[in-house]
Design an enzyme around this catalytic site. Structure first.
Site, PDB file in Angstrom:
ATOM      1  N   LYS A 195       0.855  -1.183   0.000  1.00  0.00           N
ATOM      2  CA  LYS A 195       0.000   0.000   0.000  1.00  0.00           C
ATOM      3  C   LYS A 195       0.892   1.233   0.000  1.00  0.00           C
ATOM      4  O   LYS A 195       1.666   1.464   0.925  1.00  0.00           O
ATOM      5  CB  LYS A 195      -0.903   0.002   1.233  1.00  0.00           C
ATOM      6  CG  LYS A 195      -1.762   1.252   1.321  1.00  0.00           C
ATOM      7  CD  LYS A 195      -2.774   1.170   2.438  1.00  0.00           C
ATOM      8  CE  LYS A 195      -3.570   2.455   2.537  1.00  0.00           C
ATOM      9  NZ  LYS A 195      -4.570   2.394   3.601  1.00  0.00           N
ATOM     10  N   ARG A 205     -10.807   9.950   1.535  1.00  0.00           N
ATOM     11  CA  ARG A 205     -10.704  10.571   2.858  1.00  0.00           C
ATOM     12  C   ARG A 205     -11.903  11.480   3.135  1.00  0.00           C
ATOM     13  O   ARG A 205     -12.245  11.718   4.283  1.00  0.00           O
ATOM     14  CB  ARG A 205      -9.358  11.280   3.007  1.00  0.00           C
ATOM     15  CG  ARG A 205      -8.243  10.230   3.024  1.00  0.00           C
ATOM     16  CD  ARG A 205      -6.855  10.802   3.124  1.00  0.00           C
ATOM     17  NE  ARG A 205      -5.871   9.715   2.996  1.00  0.00           N
ATOM     18  CZ  ARG A 205      -4.570   9.891   2.883  1.00  0.00           C
ATOM     19  NH1 ARG A 205      -4.073  11.102   2.921  1.00  0.00           N
ATOM     20  NH2 ARG A 205      -3.764   8.855   2.772  1.00  0.00           N
ATOM     21  N   GLU A 233       7.413  -6.729   1.201  1.00  0.00           N
ATOM     22  CA  GLU A 233       6.218  -6.560   2.052  1.00  0.00           C
ATOM     23  C   GLU A 233       5.235  -7.718   1.854  1.00  0.00           C
ATOM     24  O   GLU A 233       4.680  -8.251   2.807  1.00  0.00           O
ATOM     25  CB  GLU A 233       5.501  -5.244   1.711  1.00  0.00           C
ATOM     26  CG  GLU A 233       6.081  -4.015   2.384  1.00  0.00           C
ATOM     27  CD  GLU A 233       5.662  -3.914   3.842  1.00  0.00           C
ATOM     28  OE1 GLU A 233       5.074  -4.867   4.383  1.00  0.00           O
ATOM     29  OE2 GLU A 233       5.944  -2.868   4.459  1.00  0.00           O
ATOM     30  N   LYS A 248      -2.067  -1.494  -3.931  1.00  0.00           N
ATOM     31  CA  LYS A 248      -2.922  -0.319  -3.875  1.00  0.00           C
ATOM     32  C   LYS A 248      -2.110   0.957  -3.909  1.00  0.00           C
ATOM     33  O   LYS A 248      -1.151   1.056  -3.145  1.00  0.00           O
ATOM     34  CB  LYS A 248      -3.724  -0.402  -2.568  1.00  0.00           C
ATOM     35  CG  LYS A 248      -4.539   0.809  -2.239  1.00  0.00           C
ATOM     36  CD  LYS A 248      -5.222   0.605  -0.923  1.00  0.00           C
ATOM     37  CE  LYS A 248      -5.897   1.917  -0.563  1.00  0.00           C
ATOM     38  NZ  LYS A 248      -6.407   1.907   0.761  1.00  0.00           N
TER      39      LYS A 248
HETATM   40  C1  PBG Z   1      -7.535   3.274   5.383  1.00  0.00           C
HETATM   41  C2  PBG Z   1      -7.758   3.156   3.930  1.00  0.00           C
HETATM   42  C3  PBG Z   1      -7.546   4.105   2.903  1.00  0.00           C
HETATM   43  C4  PBG Z   1      -8.028   3.555   1.733  1.00  0.00           C
HETATM   44  C5  PBG Z   1      -8.465   2.278   2.054  1.00  0.00           C
HETATM   45  N1  PBG Z   1      -8.271   2.049   3.398  1.00  0.00           N
HETATM   46  C6  PBG Z   1      -7.083   5.504   2.942  1.00  0.00           C
HETATM   47  C7  PBG Z   1      -5.750   5.901   3.389  1.00  0.00           C
HETATM   48  O1  PBG Z   1      -4.821   5.124   3.552  1.00  0.00           O
HETATM   49  O2  PBG Z   1      -5.651   7.107   3.619  1.00  0.00           O
HETATM   50  C8  PBG Z   1      -8.052   4.235   0.388  1.00  0.00           C
HETATM   51  C9  PBG Z   1      -9.086   3.770  -0.553  1.00  0.00           C
HETATM   52  C10 PBG Z   1      -9.374   4.657  -1.681  1.00  0.00           C
HETATM   53  O3  PBG Z   1      -8.736   5.707  -1.904  1.00  0.00           O
HETATM   54  O4  PBG Z   1     -10.320   4.317  -2.407  1.00  0.00           O
HETATM   55  N2  PBG Z   1      -6.255   3.324   5.810  1.00  0.00           N
END
Ligand code: PBG
Length: 328
Positions: A195, A205, A233, A248
């Site tokens: 991620k 957000r 990872e 992601k």
């Molecule tokens: C929580 C999380 C995030 C996303 C999924 N789980 C946001 C972040 O890391 O700030 C992002 C998903 C998206 O942008 O569609 N940590």
């Protein structure tokens, strides 16, 4: 064999010829639909930066899940918003919080639907970081205990799959131990393993009210410049017990999806994140691109790169389009 003997265009001449040699097929089977759950009743709030995406209270969420099931989408992933945020995100492991309630009701109505839950603290903490703070530092090991409690609470509610997205070191092992000790050895873990610290999460957000109140997530999410680290990872998470791994975002990281697919022996999911969705929606709304066409092209590219599963806000639209095509 070269031109003029071999002519690649021969198999591009008609749709049926193209169908016969098509290498990649996007299917509804590949899709998971993300949903946002809020406290309250009768709530269906449009998310301004994500046209077509809403925040739902549990009652209204059930209507939405019903349409997901109708479209034969195999799974959903739930994100929760709390009633009250605090320093340690304690509502995240409250058995009566919106996500836990939603999971219980959904599994009762649609036992076959795969229900995944996002495990993270950023929606639940007053500071918006994904872990417990000491000063302005996110504390890795203290956070693990909380994440394990959150995962257990989701499993107790009936989640099929726990998806930790916090990027703390060691969280997959901590969650696996907690689940196994409590008799949830059949609850799967799909880890957000690679991620990245990405600008593409902006609209999410808004949807999850999870922007950090100070600083950024660079001390826990990955540097977009790194590829070997993604493999590392993923390997660590598999060692710790991940049943599937997530890369992601997806679009700017197709090379990572490809590498992880080739180098690691677990199913790979791509998270087609909020910014990737909103960019297409915005350009389509302006008439600059054909939204449906670009959506299918982008989703197909993720399957072509090697993704077994795609978490995407397009899941419903893509599933509908795929059905019409088949019916043609
Ligand atoms: C929580 C999380 C995030 C996303 C999924 N789980 C946001 C972040 O890391 O700030 C992002 C998903 C998206 O942008 O569609 N940590």
């Amino acid at each position: 064999m070269y031109f003029p003997v071999y002519r690649p265009r021969r198999f591009r001449r008609t749709e049926n010829l193209r169908r016969m040699v098509r290498e990649t097929r996007l299917s509804v089977d590949n899709l998971v639909y993300p949903l946002f759950v809020m406290p309250g009743k009768g709530v269906k709030n449009p998310v301004q930066s994500m046209p077509g995406v809403f925040q739902f209270s549990v009652d209204r969420l059930l209507e939405e899940v019903s349409s997901v099931v109708e479209l034969n989408i195999p799974g959903i992933i739930l994100f929760g918003l709390p009633e009250k945020k605090d320093e340690t995100g304690s509502e995240a492991f409250d058995d009566n919080a919106p996500v836990q309630q939603a999971v219980g009701q959904i599994k009762k109505m649609w036992p076959e639907l795969s229900v995944m839950t996002d495990v993270c603290l950023c929606e639940y903490t007053s500071h918006g970081h994904c872990g417990i703070l000491e000063g302005s530092e996110v504390q890795n090991d203290a956070t693990l205990e909380v994440l394990a409690k959150v995962a257990l609470s989701h499993a107790r509610a009936g989640a099929d799959v726990i998806a930790p997205s916090d990027m703390m070191d060691g969280r997959v092992a901590a969650i696996r131990d907690e689940l196994d000790e409590n008799g949830f050895d059949q609850t799967a873990i799909v880890a957000y393993s690679a991620k990245y610290c990405s600008g593409f999460y902006g609209p999410f957000r808004d949807a999850a009210d999870s922007a950090p109140k100070f600083g950024d997530r660079r001390s826990y999410q990955m540097d977009p410049a790194n590829s070997n680290e993604a493999v590392r990872e993923v390997s660590l998470d598999i060692e710790e017990g991940a049943d599937m791994v997530i890369v992601k975002p997806a679009l700017a990281y197709l090379d990572i999806i490809r590498r992880v697919r080739q180098e690691c022996d677990r199913p790979v999911a791509a998270y087609n994140v909020s910014g990737e969705y909103s960019m297409i929606k915005a350009a389509a709304a302006n008439g600059w691109i054909d939204g449906d066409r670009v959506m299918m092209e982008v989703l197909t590219s993720m399957v072509r790169a090697g993704a077994d599963l795609i978490l995407t806000y397009f899941a419903k639209e893509a599933a509908a389009l795929l059905q019409n095509r088949r019916a043609e």
